[in-house]
Motif scaffolding. Structure first.
Motif, PDB file in Angstrom:
ATOM      1  N   MET A   1      -3.027 -12.144   3.006  1.00 36.08           N
ATOM      2  CA  MET A   1      -2.154 -12.966   2.181  1.00 36.08           C
ATOM      3  C   MET A   1      -2.601 -14.414   2.313  1.00 36.08           C
ATOM      4  SD  MET A   1       0.150 -10.995   0.760  1.00 36.08           S
ATOM      5  CE  MET A   1       1.411 -12.167   0.232  1.00 36.08           C
ATOM      6  N   ARG A   2      -2.665 -15.100   1.177  1.00 40.22           N
ATOM      7  CA  ARG A   2      -3.000 -16.529   1.199  1.00 40.22           C
ATOM      8  C   ARG A   2      -2.239 -17.201   0.071  1.00 40.22           C
ATOM      9  NH1 ARG A   2      -8.808 -19.526   0.678  1.00 40.22           N
ATOM     10  NH2 ARG A   2      -8.069 -21.540   1.429  1.00 40.22           N
ATOM     11  N   GLY A   3      -1.352 -18.101   0.453  1.00 41.51           N
ATOM     12  CA  GLY A   3      -0.549 -18.805  -0.539  1.00 41.51           C
ATOM     13  C   GLY A   3       0.308 -17.877  -1.371  1.00 41.51           C
ATOM     14  N   GLY A   4       0.772 -16.790  -0.766  1.00 44.53           N
ATOM     15  CA  GLY A   4       1.617 -15.837  -1.473  1.00 44.53           C
ATOM     16  C   GLY A   4       0.857 -14.832  -2.314  1.00 44.53           C
ATOM     17  N   GLN A   5      -0.457 -14.946  -2.361  1.00 44.35           N
ATOM     18  CA  GLN A   5      -1.283 -14.000  -3.122  1.00 44.35           C
ATOM     19  C   GLN A   5      -1.939 -13.033  -2.144  1.00 44.35           C
ATOM     20  OE1 GLN A   5      -4.222 -15.804  -5.647  1.00 44.35           O
ATOM     21  NE2 GLN A   5      -4.897 -13.854  -6.481  1.00 44.35           N
ATOM     22  N   CYS A   6      -1.973 -11.761  -2.529  1.00 41.89           N
ATOM     23  CA  CYS A   6      -2.553 -10.729  -1.682  1.00 41.89           C
ATOM     24  C   CYS A   6      -3.968 -10.395  -2.131  1.00 41.89           C
ATOM     25  CB  CYS A   6      -1.692  -9.469  -1.729  1.00 41.89           C
ATOM     26  SG  CYS A   6      -2.324  -8.132  -0.703  1.00 41.89           S
TER      27      CYS A   6
ATOM     28  N   ARG B   1       3.858  -8.058  -3.132  1.00 48.83           N
ATOM     29  CA  ARG B   1       5.318  -8.102  -3.337  1.00 48.83           C
ATOM     30  C   ARG B   1       6.056  -7.725  -2.063  1.00 48.83           C
ATOM     31  NH1 ARG B   1       7.545  -4.535  -7.355  1.00 48.83           N
ATOM     32  NH2 ARG B   1       5.564  -3.453  -7.478  1.00 48.83           N
ATOM     33  N   ALA B   2       5.562  -6.684  -1.372  1.00 49.26           N
ATOM     34  CA  ALA B   2       6.216  -6.238  -0.136  1.00 49.26           C
ATOM     35  C   ALA B   2       6.144  -7.328   0.931  1.00 49.26           C
ATOM     36  CB  ALA B   2       5.573  -4.938   0.361  1.00 49.26           C
ATOM     37  N   ALA B   3       4.963  -7.918   1.108  1.00 53.36           N
ATOM     38  CA  ALA B   3       4.802  -8.971   2.112  1.00 53.36           C
ATOM     39  C   ALA B   3       5.670 -10.184   1.760  1.00 53.36           C
ATOM     40  CB  ALA B   3       3.327  -9.375   2.216  1.00 53.36           C
ATOM     41  N   SER B   4       5.652 -10.589   0.502  1.00 51.34           N
ATOM     42  CA  SER B   4       6.460 -11.735   0.072  1.00 51.34           C
ATOM     43  C   SER B   4       7.948 -11.485   0.277  1.00 51.34           C
ATOM     44  CB  SER B   4       6.172 -12.062  -1.390  1.00 51.34           C
ATOM     45  OG  SER B   4       4.842 -12.509  -1.536  1.00 51.34           O
ATOM     46  N   ALA B   5       8.383 -10.242   0.056  1.00 56.12           N
ATOM     47  CA  ALA B   5       9.801  -9.896   0.255  1.00 56.12           C
ATOM     48  C   ALA B   5      10.219 -10.111   1.707  1.00 56.12           C
ATOM     49  CB  ALA B   5      10.054  -8.455  -0.158  1.00 56.12           C
ATOM     50  N   LEU B   6       9.245 -10.009   2.620  1.00 57.39           N
ATOM     51  CA  LEU B   6       9.538 -10.205   4.044  1.00 57.39           C
ATOM     52  C   LEU B   6       9.221 -11.624   4.514  1.00 57.39           C
ATOM     53  CD1 LEU B   6       8.185  -6.838   5.464  1.00 57.39           C
ATOM     54  CD2 LEU B   6      10.535  -7.445   4.843  1.00 57.39           C
ATOM     55  N   GLY B   7       8.837 -12.495   3.565  1.00 60.32           N
ATOM     56  CA  GLY B   7       8.553 -13.880   3.912  1.00 60.32           C
ATOM     57  C   GLY B   7       7.142 -14.102   4.436  1.00 60.32           C
TER      58      GLY B   7
END
Length: 158
Positions: free
Chosen positions: A91-96, A110-116
């Motif tokens: 993840m970098r800057g919210g992009q996977c 999306r899953a990683a972002s959902a967990l912050g």
């Protein structure tokens, strides 16, 4: 918490529920069948995780999950009779960034972002069942030694 965050972000996860007794697990088995996974709510790796495929010793599976749960909370989830794949990503800057698979990168992102998690390595376990990719697990960690070199290049801006 993880499952609620995934639901809010539209990330598909297997059916699941928290259970408080072996008898509650038995009732779920009667209603849903035996293809279930019993695990600690905290889900910290394989300890305390039991895949049920028959009516075997469900009470032992429940107690094993509770024993490995710091909060003594146990959950049961649909087994999803399908192959599972573990995908290491960055993840970098919210992009996977996941190797050559934009659809999986988007889902894991999306899953990683959902967990912050917006920056750093992640490892996700994905099960594809009846044409839908489900996130069954995700953690913020390096998944393989090869990612260390990738992480270093990203950190250096290369």
């Amino acid at each position: 918490m993880t499952r609620r965050a995934f639901a809010s972000a539209g990330v598909p996860t297997p059916w699941h529920m928290e259970i408080s007794t072996p008898q509650a697990l038995q009732r779920v088995m009667i209603a849903k069948g035996c293809d279930l996974t019993v695990k600690p709510v905290e889900n910290r790796g394989p300890l305390g995780v039991t895949r049920l495929t028959a009516a075997g010793d469900f009470a032992l599976a429940f107690e094993e999950a509770r024993r490995h749960s710091p909060s003594e909370r146990v959950m049961v989830e649909e087994g999803l009779d399908s192959a599972r794949v573990t995908i290491a990503a960055m993840m970098r800057g919210g992009q996977c960034f996941a190797a050559n698979d934009p659809a999986m990168a988007e889902l894991i992102g999306r899953a990683a972002s959902a967990l912050g998690i917006s920056d750093g390595p992640v490892v996700a376990e994905i099960a594809t069942h009846q044409g839908t990719a489900y996130v069954t697990d995700i953690s913020a960690r390096l998944g393989s030694p090869a990612l260390i070199a990738d992480a270093a290049r990203l950190a250096l801006g290369e």
